[in-house]
Design an enzyme around this catalytic site. Sequence first.
Site, short mmCIF file in Angstrom:
data_model
loop_
_atom_site.label_atom_id
_atom_site.label_comp_id
_atom_site.label_asym_id
_atom_site.label_seq_id
_atom_site.Cartn_x
_atom_site.Cartn_y
_atom_site.Cartn_z
N HIS A 58 -7.84 25.75 -11.53
CA HIS A 58 -7.72 27.17 -11.20
C HIS A 58 -8.86 27.91 -11.89
CE1 HIS A 58 -5.90 26.96 -15.19
NE2 HIS A 58 -6.22 28.24 -15.31
N SER A 70 -10.27 31.46 -13.90
CA SER A 70 -9.91 32.62 -14.70
C SER A 70 -11.16 33.05 -15.47
CB SER A 70 -8.74 32.29 -15.63
OG SER A 70 -9.07 31.22 -16.51
N HIS A 78 6.17 21.30 -43.83
CA HIS A 78 5.65 22.22 -42.81
C HIS A 78 4.14 22.34 -42.97
CE1 HIS A 78 6.39 24.79 -46.35
NE2 HIS A 78 5.40 25.54 -45.89
N SER A 124 0.17 24.16 -42.55
CA SER A 124 -0.69 25.34 -42.63
C SER A 124 -1.98 24.91 -43.30
CB SER A 124 0.01 26.47 -43.40
OG SER A 124 -0.79 27.65 -43.34
#
Length: 895
Positions: free
Chosen positions: A436, A438, A578, A580
């Site tokens: 597509h 864009s 987690h 970061s």
Amino acid sequence: MQKMAELLGLRDECGEGTAGAPALAGSCLADNRLNLDVYPDGCHRFLQLFKEQQGEVLQVEFLRLSSNDCLLDTTLGSLPHMKHLKSLVLKGGHARDEFGSYQHGSLTSLPPDFGNLRCLTHLDLSFNRLSTLPSCILHLLSLRVLLVSHNRLVTLPEDFGCLSKLTFFSAMKNQLKDLPQSIGELSMLKDLDLSENALELLPEEVGNLHNCTELDLSGNRLLSIPDSLANLKSLRRLHLHSNLLVTVPASLASLPNLSRLDLQNNCLRAIPAEIQTLPFVHIRGNPLGEAEPSLQADKSSTRRLKRLFIASGEGSFTVTSEGCRVVLACGTHFYFPPGAASDPLRIYFRSLMPDPQWVKLRHHDVLLSRVLELQPHGVQFQQEVQICMPYISPQTPHQHEVVVRTFSGQSWSDLKTRVKRKRKSKKCVAHCCVLHFSWFLVVSRLVQNECKVPAEGTLLFSSVDPNIKVIFPPGATKEPRSVKLQVLPVSAEEIQEITASAGCRASPLLYLSQDSTVDFLKPVRIQLPLPPGVTGLNLDRSRLHILHGDLEGQTWNDITSEVVLEFTHLYAVFEVTHFSWYWLWYTTKTYIGGIAKKVYERLRLYQVNFIALQRKKDPEQVLLQCVPKHKVDPVLKKLQDRYRGPEPSDMVEMFEGEQFFAAFERGISIDMDRPDCVDGRLSFIFYSHLKNMKEIYVTSPVDRKGQAVKGQVSFYRGAVPDSIPEDASRKRKGPDSLWLATLPIKLPQLKPRWDENPSPLFGFSFPPLNLGNAETGYLTQANLLSIARRVGADWQSIGLNLGLTYQQIERIGYNNREDLNKQILDMLFSWAQQNSEDPGCVSKLIAAMKESGRQDIADEVEAIIELGRQKYSESIRRVGLEQESSTEDSAIAMT
């Protein structure tokens, strides 16, 4: 006439008429010419004139109308009555669509009685919707110039050759598949342009065009060309690039006047030696020396090799189910495979400067290209379309990688990208495949390593620093999730310079991210190398800190006491759940979080200098540029021959994508109507690898006839970016926080340019002019004024073809905005003043008019010159001088 009156009345009732239209319409009629294509209501003005001044209109010889006009069909009925008409232009392209592309006119046919215009020699029907050539054109036996480019013609009539006086014919950008045999009867034809059609075969009769000097067949589907082309003894330029040629006749080498033979971008695997050795032949883009493919593969590739070359002024192209290759003027390439589009599809494109409001760069990203917008956005292709975008090579390739980034309308994402550096041009190109269209741009980001983490666990390590590893134990996740790792190396010298402390050291910066919002079920082990100079043998554990940063790097927390640290001789290992930023520091400082914020901020800043230079030949033309510190000397060296100015400003620091402004002060100002002006200040966006440069014209309200003006230009920061650390924001507060630098600008005292008593016209004063010489004839001031009345909206292209620079054209437009007459006069007389001593300037003027598609004006100038020659010959005969006398002697005899 009654119907015409009703239409005029209807238009006035609808509010489309203009107050005082009769007066305005009358002012458009100049001698025997009528230029109405520059007015949105040109046809309305014509109908008004035809109603009120019919006698004068019927004497008009030169007429220009826009075929984008809604009253064109009504106007066409009146044109066959203009028996004296010599030049007629019914051209589209005077309006633009929502994407900024030129709109084709509404013309699909002509009235049959158009063939009664027996005096017509020049007809321009370009940028319309003609699918067949109107039959009435074949009755215009005096026609010398015919332009039908940018239409929808599939074929030409069989008796097209009856236009025996034709010298110029252009049918470029149509859909012609073949040519009639009668084309060989155009014995007077000099220029033939059939480029960008669908021609697969040429008739042998093309070789009968013995007077042809330029033949353009580029951008077609020709597999071969007839041997009869060797009969074109007058041919100078032959354009055959971007076809499917597999062979060319060696006899082309025998053409005596040939000075250019363009065979680029074909399928030639071998070229006759006689042709290959010619100095003017161009053969790049051919598979020379490559093996012949199989028959089946050859047929397949032939179908796919249709090439389109899009000029810089265009903004769209059409893709069919056959597929094609497309090359834009900016260097971007597309490959549409067969079947990518099931039906013909119009593609619109434009190149944009990135706006930081919606082009969001991530930390440590570097922009390497402009934004390319491709429309329509919502269309899904049946097969992947390849896009190749040129970009500027990044300065730190070992830490960064180049990717194409696309915008979905809501967020940006990176595409799988393959980069290539062209050997000859050394230009860099980024390749990607999409389904597509864009927005697309090329960025340099931190090298990204990624993997899919299964329930069984896995290992991920950095390709920038293989000593950095992330170990996912079995059971860390139930469902597979994607994890990405990026590393920013930081040298010991950078840390010491920023912190001003020899005792501070740090590991590379590690950034981890995942596609899940859920923390890992089991701790993930991270291995980081110890800071430089630190080993497990000399390690002081009280000085080692593990820092955790948020996604924006604005807050850095010391988590050393929250994790279990293990050490080897070279590495530190710890566990997290987690992801970061993570950073390993070794220092005696206590407030390590604040130091890390300062260093992280400085790693994102660029050291730059501002320059403000004035063009030597025109001090009112000022070049402003923000240049990275290491590029200042090369840039100044490149500009020193054409510009002068003060030394660059002191060094300042800026973020990638940060806005800043330039303001002229102390008696100097710029045009406030510029779209990039905000409250009188010129807006810039800093991108380290793009040219942060603008060239503008400045003025001064001060009377410069008696004195020079000593002003200045100052540079100011724009809004503080949202994502910079708090400390950096704090530094930018205060009364002078936005000021960056100031450089002096001086406008010299004005010198008188014209005679003491010039005659004013449209607010201008012009000196007496005599362009040319006595033998070839002169063009006077009155002649130029007459020409100026006919130029119309083509003045910019004419000015460029006359040799004026783009900056000069831009300045003329700014100085005379909203007044077309002044723009035209300023352009013509600026050129005339610069070339008044050139004896060949009149020939240049004629050539420029022809190159700009204004054959009508070229004919008028030639008529003036011919009259001058006749008068000169008569004067020589009167004084008894012979033709062989020199120009100088003749001039003396005439005085």
